[in-house]
Enzyme design. Sequence first.
Site, PDB file in Angstrom:
ATOM      1  N   SER A 156      19.089  38.671  61.481  1.00 12.22           N
ATOM      2  CA  SER A 156      19.159  39.907  62.264  1.00 12.22           C
ATOM      3  C   SER A 156      19.834  39.639  63.607  1.00 12.22           C
ATOM      4  O   SER A 156      19.702  38.561  64.171  1.00 12.22           O
ATOM      5  CB  SER A 156      17.741  40.432  62.500  1.00 12.22           C
ATOM      6  OG  SER A 156      17.732  41.297  63.611  1.00 12.22           O
ATOM      7  N   ARG A 198      20.847  37.940  55.711  1.00 16.09           N
ATOM      8  CA  ARG A 198      21.574  37.706  56.967  1.00 16.09           C
ATOM      9  C   ARG A 198      20.579  37.609  58.110  1.00 16.09           C
ATOM     10  O   ARG A 198      19.506  38.237  58.062  1.00 16.09           O
ATOM     11  CB  ARG A 198      22.586  38.829  57.235  1.00 16.09           C
ATOM     12  CG  ARG A 198      21.992  40.235  57.224  1.00 16.09           C
ATOM     13  CD  ARG A 198      23.017  41.296  57.611  1.00 16.09           C
ATOM     14  NE  ARG A 198      23.215  41.345  59.051  1.00 16.09           N
ATOM     15  CZ  ARG A 198      22.413  41.988  59.896  1.00 16.09           C
ATOM     16  NH1 ARG A 198      21.359  42.654  59.461  1.00 16.09           N
ATOM     17  NH2 ARG A 198      22.657  41.979  61.189  1.00 16.09           N
ATOM     18  N   ALA A 247      24.729  52.404  56.476  1.00 13.18           N
ATOM     19  CA  ALA A 247      23.755  53.107  55.643  1.00 13.18           C
ATOM     20  C   ALA A 247      22.647  53.701  56.513  1.00 13.18           C
ATOM     21  O   ALA A 247      22.089  54.753  56.212  1.00 13.18           O
ATOM     22  CB  ALA A 247      23.173  52.154  54.611  1.00 13.18           C
ATOM     23  N   ASN A 248      22.341  53.053  57.645  1.00 11.30           N
ATOM     24  CA  ASN A 248      21.268  53.524  58.518  1.00 11.30           C
ATOM     25  C   ASN A 248      21.623  54.787  59.306  1.00 11.30           C
ATOM     26  O   ASN A 248      20.820  55.266  60.103  1.00 11.30           O
ATOM     27  CB  ASN A 248      20.818  52.407  59.464  1.00 11.30           C
ATOM     28  CG  ASN A 248      21.907  51.957  60.424  1.00 11.30           C
ATOM     29  OD1 ASN A 248      22.828  52.715  60.736  1.00 11.30           O
ATOM     30  ND2 ASN A 248      21.805  50.727  60.909  1.00 11.30           N
ATOM     31  N   THR A 275      19.111  41.711  66.113  1.00 11.62           N
ATOM     32  CA  THR A 275      18.268  42.399  67.093  1.00 11.62           C
ATOM     33  C   THR A 275      16.812  41.935  67.080  1.00 11.62           C
ATOM     34  O   THR A 275      16.044  42.294  67.959  1.00 11.62           O
ATOM     35  CB  THR A 275      18.258  43.926  66.840  1.00 11.62           C
ATOM     36  OG1 THR A 275      17.656  44.166  65.569  1.00 11.62           O
ATOM     37  CG2 THR A 275      19.647  44.516  66.854  1.00 11.62           C
ATOM     38  N   SER A 306      17.315  52.538  72.074  1.00 14.98           N
ATOM     39  CA  SER A 306      17.575  53.201  70.802  1.00 14.98           C
ATOM     40  C   SER A 306      16.306  53.465  69.981  1.00 14.98           C
ATOM     41  O   SER A 306      15.409  54.151  70.455  1.00 14.98           O
ATOM     42  CB  SER A 306      18.568  52.334  70.037  1.00 14.98           C
ATOM     43  OG  SER A 306      18.986  52.938  68.864  1.00 14.98           O
TER      44      SER A 306
HETATM   45  C1  16G Z   1      22.173  47.515  66.204  1.00 17.74           C
HETATM   46  C2  16G Z   1      23.508  48.137  65.886  1.00 17.74           C
HETATM   47  C3  16G Z   1      23.483  48.770  64.527  1.00 17.74           C
HETATM   48  C4  16G Z   1      23.057  47.772  63.490  1.00 17.74           C
HETATM   49  C5  16G Z   1      21.749  47.126  63.872  1.00 17.74           C
HETATM   50  C6  16G Z   1      21.441  45.982  62.935  1.00 17.74           C
HETATM   51  C7  16G Z   1      25.056  49.250  67.396  1.00 17.74           C
HETATM   52  C8  16G Z   1      25.258  50.365  68.364  1.00 17.74           C
HETATM   53  N1  16G Z   1      23.844  49.168  66.859  1.00 17.74           N
HETATM   54  O1  16G Z   1      21.191  48.490  66.313  1.00 17.74           O
HETATM   55  O2  16G Z   1      24.773  49.218  64.252  1.00 17.74           O
HETATM   56  O3  16G Z   1      22.913  48.386  62.243  1.00 17.74           O
HETATM   57  O4  16G Z   1      21.848  46.598  65.174  1.00 17.74           O
HETATM   58  O5  16G Z   1      20.270  45.357  63.321  1.00 17.74           O
HETATM   59  O6  16G Z   1      25.939  48.450  67.131  1.00 17.74           O
HETATM   60  P1  16G Z   1      19.842  43.978  62.723  1.00 17.74           P
HETATM   61  O7  16G Z   1      20.930  42.985  63.076  1.00 17.74           O
HETATM   62  O8  16G Z   1      18.540  43.681  63.348  1.00 17.74           O
HETATM   63  O9  16G Z   1      19.740  44.146  61.238  1.00 17.74           O
HETATM   64 MG    MG Z   2      20.530  54.320  68.529  1.00 15.37          MG
END
Ligand code: 16G
Ligand code: MG
Length: 543
Positions: free
Chosen positions: A499, A497, A370-371, A501, A63
């Site tokens: 993350s 929160r 929002a993203n 990711t 992504s």
């Molecule tokens: C991922 C999610 C996205 C979310 C982001 C938050 C999908 C397809 N993608 O990219 O929706 O906004 O994680 O990231 O679900 P974070 O937990 O690092 O803030």
């Molecule tokens: Mg994407």
Amino acid sequence: FKVSVLEKSSLHPKPAGLVLQYGTAGFRTNAKQLDHIMFRMGLLATLRSRKTKATIGVMVTASHNPEEDNGVKLIDPMGEMLTATWEDFATQLANTEQKELLAALKDIINKEAINMKLEAEVFVGKDTRSSSASLSQAVLDGVHALGGQSKDYGLVTTPQLHYMVCCQNSHGQYGEATVEGYCSKLSQAFLALSKNASNRTDDQKHLFVDGANGIGAPKLREVESHLKKQLQISIFNDGSRGKLNHQCGADFVKVQQKPPTGVEISPGDRCCSFDGDADRIVYYYTDSRGFFHLLDGDKIATLISTFLKELLVQAGLDLKIAVVQTAYANGSSTRYLEDTMKVIVRCTKTGVKHLHHAAQEFDIGVYFEANGHGTVLFSKTAEEKVQLLAKSTNINDERKRAALLLQNTVNVINQTVGDAISDMLLIEAILAIKGMTVQQWDAIYSDLPNRQLKVTVSDRRVIETTDAERRAVSPAGLQEAIDGLVKKYKQARSFVRPSGTEDVVRVYAEADSQESADALAHEVSLAVHRLAGGVGAEPKPLH
Ligand code: 16G
Ligand code: MG
């Protein structure tokens, strides 16, 4: 299958001791660590296909992450994201050491009572990263090792692959499972909608698109060739020169609150940015004083839900419409939707799967983060009512027009998942039909100034949240500290929160001025650092 799994898995060995988690949207990390993960996700998708007696999708992409990373997302039969119980299987299978792999597979087969004699089919797609070719081959190897059939779609956007899976499993009811089928369904609906816009100049039809140097750019070109010049698109950051997601793309524009590099835009030009796999979109423009204005997922949800609500009234259809957001939704958007638009607003945890599920509970569920990730879901009943009305002959012109507009709106939308190309076509059609400029759209409500920060802590799991991530229940004292800080500012709100990711804690703050939002975000970051095991130096003020 034992022999072929053993043989093929030895070509995709797991580095001993490496542990990875199926995150918010699948596995995502440096591409060098992912070969065995891809092979194993090929195995898992084949099991999932036998379990569901349906085609499953595997998308190779990271992504909006940098070019060096890669990742994988599994797609369930109706085009949704993989169901939660199987995310656990994915994590188990990913982390099993090489010699235990067969046992781990058997464990899943037994637990889910999977009949290995059944046929299996897996659709595979990939983004434009240089690592994607060999990684998607590893997925295919996994599928074949378990005797599954595969179809390799090659370079596609993430939402296109979701669409293919849904078309295949609905036996063509949703559309034809080809890129050509996708282009023609969306563009026909767009053209039908555009007929309701009158006297538009070429200028008004013009849109600048930042392709993030990813797969969205070439795929948009394919769609554009079907649009009969009803939309005039200039694509920049199309991958021919720049680096994927580098200083461009939806994530960059949203987080940095500035235009991407690689483009010369003039005041008032309508622009949008996709992310690297084209499942997110944000709009923006600069005004005559050179100020940048962002129209994020919240503004998009407002535009779409307002349009749909007006059509429902005109069509005389009694359908329940709701907007689903996350805690990141700007407070002004929530207030506008609830107080002025009088639509139901729901808040869920971050991550598309949560919003998607919440949206399914309404006749029409508009969901957007929002993203810029989002779409609209229509219940079966809603679709049937729209179809019926669009066919009926004994209704007045206004109702007929509204019913046809609703019908084409349903068709232009990719209901399987947020889709930058499909969202873009819908937004462009709405602006055209309403004769609205991007400035007029922006003026529907004014965003509260806001700030997002990250804090590194030794273990981000110490932060536990409730109420759709809007309140922290641990560590002790953190929520009280945030509450105390928020009280100091006007129209203020803040939450933290972990993350899903990245290995960080995220901090969000909004208030009546940018100075206040920045100061609040900083003070909350300090509280996180002090109370949740911050690593390194304390966060410094922004100004
Ligand atoms: C991922 C999610 C996205 C979310 C982001 C938050 C999908 C397809 N993608 O990219 O929706 O906004 O994680 O990231 O679900 P974070 O937990 O690092 O803030
Ligand atoms: Mg994407």
